[in-house]
Design an enzyme around this catalytic site. Structure first.
Site, PDB file in Angstrom:
ATOM      1  N   HIS A 152    -101.698 -57.735 -33.062  1.00  0.00           N
ATOM      2  CA  HIS A 152    -102.900 -57.885 -32.114  1.00  0.00           C
ATOM      3  C   HIS A 152    -102.711 -57.823 -30.617  1.00  0.00           C
ATOM      4  O   HIS A 152    -103.392 -57.076 -30.136  1.00  0.00           O
ATOM      5  CB  HIS A 152    -103.430 -59.279 -32.342  1.00  0.00           C
ATOM      6  CG  HIS A 152    -104.243 -59.867 -31.433  1.00  0.00           C
ATOM      7  ND1 HIS A 152    -105.738 -59.729 -31.821  1.00  0.00           N
ATOM      8  CD2 HIS A 152    -104.195 -60.484 -30.057  1.00  0.00           C
ATOM      9  CE1 HIS A 152    -106.307 -60.267 -30.676  1.00  0.00           C
ATOM     10  NE2 HIS A 152    -105.860 -60.745 -29.845  1.00  0.00           N
ATOM     11  N   GLU A 153    -101.463 -58.156 -29.932  1.00  0.00           N
ATOM     12  CA  GLU A 153    -101.244 -58.093 -28.659  1.00  0.00           C
ATOM     13  C   GLU A 153    -100.958 -56.502 -28.291  1.00  0.00           C
ATOM     14  O   GLU A 153    -101.769 -55.988 -27.331  1.00  0.00           O
ATOM     15  CB  GLU A 153    -100.173 -58.863 -28.207  1.00  0.00           C
ATOM     16  CG  GLU A 153    -100.343 -60.355 -28.308  1.00  0.00           C
ATOM     17  CD  GLU A 153    -101.754 -60.875 -27.696  1.00  0.00           C
ATOM     18  OE1 GLU A 153    -101.931 -60.194 -26.704  1.00  0.00           O
ATOM     19  OE2 GLU A 153    -102.049 -61.852 -28.002  1.00  0.00           O
ATOM     20  N   HIS A 178    -104.160 -54.575 -28.067  1.00  0.00           N
ATOM     21  CA  HIS A 178    -104.840 -54.693 -26.961  1.00  0.00           C
ATOM     22  C   HIS A 178    -104.471 -53.322 -25.970  1.00  0.00           C
ATOM     23  O   HIS A 178    -105.067 -52.822 -25.287  1.00  0.00           O
ATOM     24  CB  HIS A 178    -104.806 -55.804 -26.175  1.00  0.00           C
ATOM     25  CG  HIS A 178    -105.643 -56.981 -26.416  1.00  0.00           C
ATOM     26  ND1 HIS A 178    -106.738 -57.023 -26.473  1.00  0.00           N
ATOM     27  CD2 HIS A 178    -105.228 -58.322 -26.924  1.00  0.00           C
ATOM     28  CE1 HIS A 178    -107.313 -58.380 -27.020  1.00  0.00           C
ATOM     29  NE2 HIS A 178    -106.243 -58.985 -27.262  1.00  0.00           N
ATOM     30  N   GLU A 201    -111.129 -58.823 -28.667  1.00  0.00           N
ATOM     31  CA  GLU A 201    -110.342 -59.763 -29.521  1.00  0.00           C
ATOM     32  C   GLU A 201    -110.695 -59.124 -30.727  1.00  0.00           C
ATOM     33  O   GLU A 201    -109.549 -58.999 -31.724  1.00  0.00           O
ATOM     34  CB  GLU A 201    -110.478 -61.100 -29.101  1.00  0.00           C
ATOM     35  CG  GLU A 201    -110.296 -61.775 -27.882  1.00  0.00           C
ATOM     36  CD  GLU A 201    -108.835 -61.658 -27.759  1.00  0.00           C
ATOM     37  OE1 GLU A 201    -107.965 -61.961 -28.713  1.00  0.00           O
ATOM     38  OE2 GLU A 201    -108.439 -61.343 -26.630  1.00  0.00           O
TER      39      GLU A 201
END
Length: 269
Positions: free
Chosen positions: A130-131, A134, A193
């Site tokens: 997920h990070e 980004h 997100e």
């Protein structure tokens, strides 16, 4: 023109300007507006990471660091080379906050508190994916660019109000600021997100981590929050239940990636 009408039209114009000036596409096909170059963002990412390391306690060569690096080593090769082609730096911070981050320039930070919630390698892979998502989608660039644009629009509006000697200009500017936060910036952040969730789901599956663990992760996150999460409408993050629904809706292609790879990481803490 009445005050509410003026506020509504100003918020609409600024919001519309953000949309129509989009000049790039995110990995999911969403329009993006970016002021800054990749080299600028990489340098800012490196500087920010160095600053965090100086201000925080790190755990180099610890079992936590070896474990986190093991998971990250499987995730980062899935990152497109045009995003970052060098060696990623992965640091574990000795801090009980349940958090992790990735920065442009190949930087990943994980706080030890996260390991109490992301309790398996697959769940940790969901967070790291997920990070890194980004970074792949250049959300930092997009947020900085939109902030620059919004600040410029607010300054112009303020000058117009002062020039026209509009009554209650301070109150109007304050209302416009709230309108932009709720109507533009918060949904914008929630979109980021969600996008990072889906990119991360793809990354972890291609790396050989079970993507179904992403659902368990957010169930754990919801328990850890103790029901204290803010209303989704006023939050920069989607509610855990919303995230779980979106992850489940996109699970089929992720499972196809997972089942098609022979790689099965064996990272243990």
């Amino acid at each position: 023109m009445s005050k509410p009408s003026f506020i509504a039209k100003t918020v609409f114009v600024l919001s519309l300007f953000l949309l129509v000036t989009s000049c790039a596409k995110s990995p999911t096909g969403r329009n993006q507006f970016k002021f800054y170059g990749a080299a600028q963002m990489d340098e800012m990412g490196r500087q920010a990471f160095d600053s965090i390391k100086k201000e925080s306690k790190t755990l180099p060569n610890s079992r936590e660091s070896k474990y986190v690096n093991c998971v990250a080593r499987h995730i980062t090769p899935q990152v497109p080379k045009h995003v970052f082609s060098g060696e990623w730096e992965v640091v574990v911070f000795d801090d009980e906050q349940i958090n992790a981050f990735a920065l442009p320039g190949g930087k990943i930070g994980v706080y030890t508190g996260l390991l109490n919630v992301a309790t398996t390698q697959d769940q940790l892979a969901a967070v790291i994916g997920h990070e890194v998502g980004h970074v792949i989608a250049e959300h930092g660039n997009e947020r900085m660019s939109s902030g620059t644009l919004i600040n410029l629009g607010m300054q112009v509006t303020s000058q117009i109000l002062d020039t026209q000697q509009v009554g209650s200009s301070k109150e109007i500017m304050s209302a416009i600021g709230v309108g932009l936060q709720v109507g533009v910036q918060l949904p914008f952040s929630r979109t980021h997100e969600t996008e990072a969730d889906l990119i991360g789901l793809d990354l972890m599956a291609k790396a050989g981590f079970n993507p179904q663990a992403s659902v368990t992760l957010w169930q754990n996150m919801e328990k850890a929050s103790g029901g204290n999460a803010p209303l989704e409408f006023l939050s920069t993050h989607p509610a855990p239940t919303t995230r779980i629904e979106q992850l489940k809706a996109n699970m089929k292609p992720a499972l196809q990636h997972y089942n098609s790879t022979r790689n099965r990481p064996q990272c243990t803490l």
